[in-house]
Enzyme design. Sequence first.
Site, short mmCIF file in Angstrom:
data_model
loop_
_atom_site.label_atom_id
_atom_site.label_comp_id
_atom_site.label_asym_id
_atom_site.label_seq_id
_atom_site.Cartn_x
_atom_site.Cartn_y
_atom_site.Cartn_z
N SER A 179 0.79 -1.22 0.00
CA SER A 179 0.00 0.00 0.00
C SER A 179 0.83 1.28 0.00
O SER A 179 0.37 2.30 -0.48
CB SER A 179 -0.96 0.00 1.18
OG SER A 179 -0.28 -0.32 2.37
N HIS B 25 -5.25 -4.19 -2.41
CA HIS B 25 -4.97 -3.20 -3.46
C HIS B 25 -4.85 -3.81 -4.85
O HIS B 25 -4.77 -3.08 -5.83
CB HIS B 25 -3.69 -2.43 -3.13
CG HIS B 25 -3.82 -1.54 -1.94
ND1 HIS B 25 -4.48 -0.33 -1.99
CD2 HIS B 25 -3.41 -1.69 -0.67
CE1 HIS B 25 -4.45 0.23 -0.78
NE2 HIS B 25 -3.81 -0.59 0.03
N LYS C 134 -12.03 -1.07 -1.69
CA LYS C 134 -11.11 -0.32 -2.54
C LYS C 134 -11.61 -0.36 -3.99
O LYS C 134 -12.60 0.28 -4.29
CB LYS C 134 -9.69 -0.84 -2.32
CG LYS C 134 -9.26 -0.41 -0.91
CD LYS C 134 -7.97 -0.96 -0.40
CE LYS C 134 -7.70 -0.35 0.98
NZ LYS C 134 -6.97 -1.21 1.88
C1 PLP Z 1 -7.06 -1.42 3.38
C2 PLP Z 1 -6.32 -2.65 3.71
C3 PLP Z 1 -6.82 -3.56 4.64
C4 PLP Z 1 -8.02 -3.25 5.48
O1 PLP Z 1 -9.20 -3.39 4.76
P1 PLP Z 1 -10.50 -2.61 5.26
O2 PLP Z 1 -11.60 -3.29 4.55
O3 PLP Z 1 -10.32 -1.19 4.90
O4 PLP Z 1 -10.56 -2.82 6.75
C5 PLP Z 1 -6.14 -4.74 4.83
N1 PLP Z 1 -5.00 -5.01 4.13
C6 PLP Z 1 -4.49 -4.14 3.25
C7 PLP Z 1 -3.23 -4.49 2.51
C8 PLP Z 1 -5.12 -2.94 3.02
O5 PLP Z 1 -4.60 -2.07 2.16
#
Ligand code: PLP
Length: 393
Positions: A179, A207, A238
């Site tokens: 990320s 992602h 996302k």
């Molecule tokens: C955003 C993210 C999460 C968390 O997911 P949410 O649904 O926002 O709680 C977990 N792992 C990674 C790599 C992320 O980027």
Amino acid sequence: MKQFKGHLATLAEQGMLRTLREIESAQGPRVRIDGTDHLLLCSNNYLGLANHPVLIEASCRAAKDFGAGSGASRLISGSMSLHHRLEERIAAFKSTESALVFNSGYAANNGIIQGLLGPEDTIFSDSLNHASIIDGCRLSGARTCVYPHNDVQALAELMAKEQSTRKGRWLIVTDGVFSMDGDIAPLPELVSLKERFDAWLMVDDAHGGGVLGEHGRGTAEHFNCLDKIDLQMGTFGKAFGSFGAYLAATRVVIDTLINRSRSFIFSTSLPPAVLAANLAAIDLVASEEGERRRTQLKANRELFSSILSGAGFDLCGSSTQIVPVLIGEPEPTMHAASQLFQQGIFLSGIRPPTVAPGTCRLRATLMADHTPTELRQAAQAIVHVVKRGLAGE
Ligand SMILES: *Cc1c(COP(=O)(O)O)cnc(C)c1O
């Protein structure tokens, strides 16, 4: 209270205080903040589905037919037909035997790792893995060995060293797309290591899902190794434009989690409107429109990153829609972010502890429905502001 106030004051002095920014419009390539229009370069809504009419319509219909809430946790009375349809759809999308929906990616990583591993087991975790993976490892009580980011050679040596005292199960866990750097995990090499050492491989594709692979099935599809990943975790918040998360795996793994995963068991299940949006999002991602949006996102990425790398910036090895611009220290980073914000460009300045000291960066995330003109202007503005800042002007 006095202690907290002191702590907050110290953070503010160090330029490390975090505060919230209010977004006054729906999520899109541009948003209204403080009454003015801003180009949004820090959202994970990569394919532009968060405000897509098809998802909105599906949500409205599900709320009308099935209500606003699910009423209970899954194991009590909150396992509605939509949960079951969504799980079947995810399993088909990922070509696995089974799937389980979690309330968020954070809850999923906590509950999957805690539910499957215990103190007698060992986890090999990439040094840049998401905080929710780190917390899941802690919750499980398993011995956790952190390996240097994407360093397969170092991981192989670590595993060989651990082999002599091995007991319990072994798990290698990695983000698919990282990320903060926007680079991709070397899944084929991790697959051969997990096979060589008889370990499980878990990929968190928060992602990569929707974005990578011909059909948007994520990092594993990108490398053509979907059937080699034991635990495929992904999120709907996302690229899928909605909310929630899932694990796609074998029936035995899913049944185990239904019985052992605390974040799954002890929380009210997702409501109908969210589940219906997730179902619509998978269909969209898998459709020709999804493919078009992925192509557009890739073109946007090429355009934007070529301007920045052409200006000599270090983009941290990114090869995806997450484009970091390495600055170094917190002060110039936050100063550049705030100057860009004043020019109507909203992106984030990233500081420790999110990234290592000395690697502060501006981080831009791109969307399929940004226009080339918007991105060209934004990239040029970043070049201008950062170069002026570095020159001490
Ligand atoms: C955003 C993210 C999460 C968390 O997911 P949410 O649904 O926002 O709680 C977990 N792992 C990674 C790599 C992320 O980027």
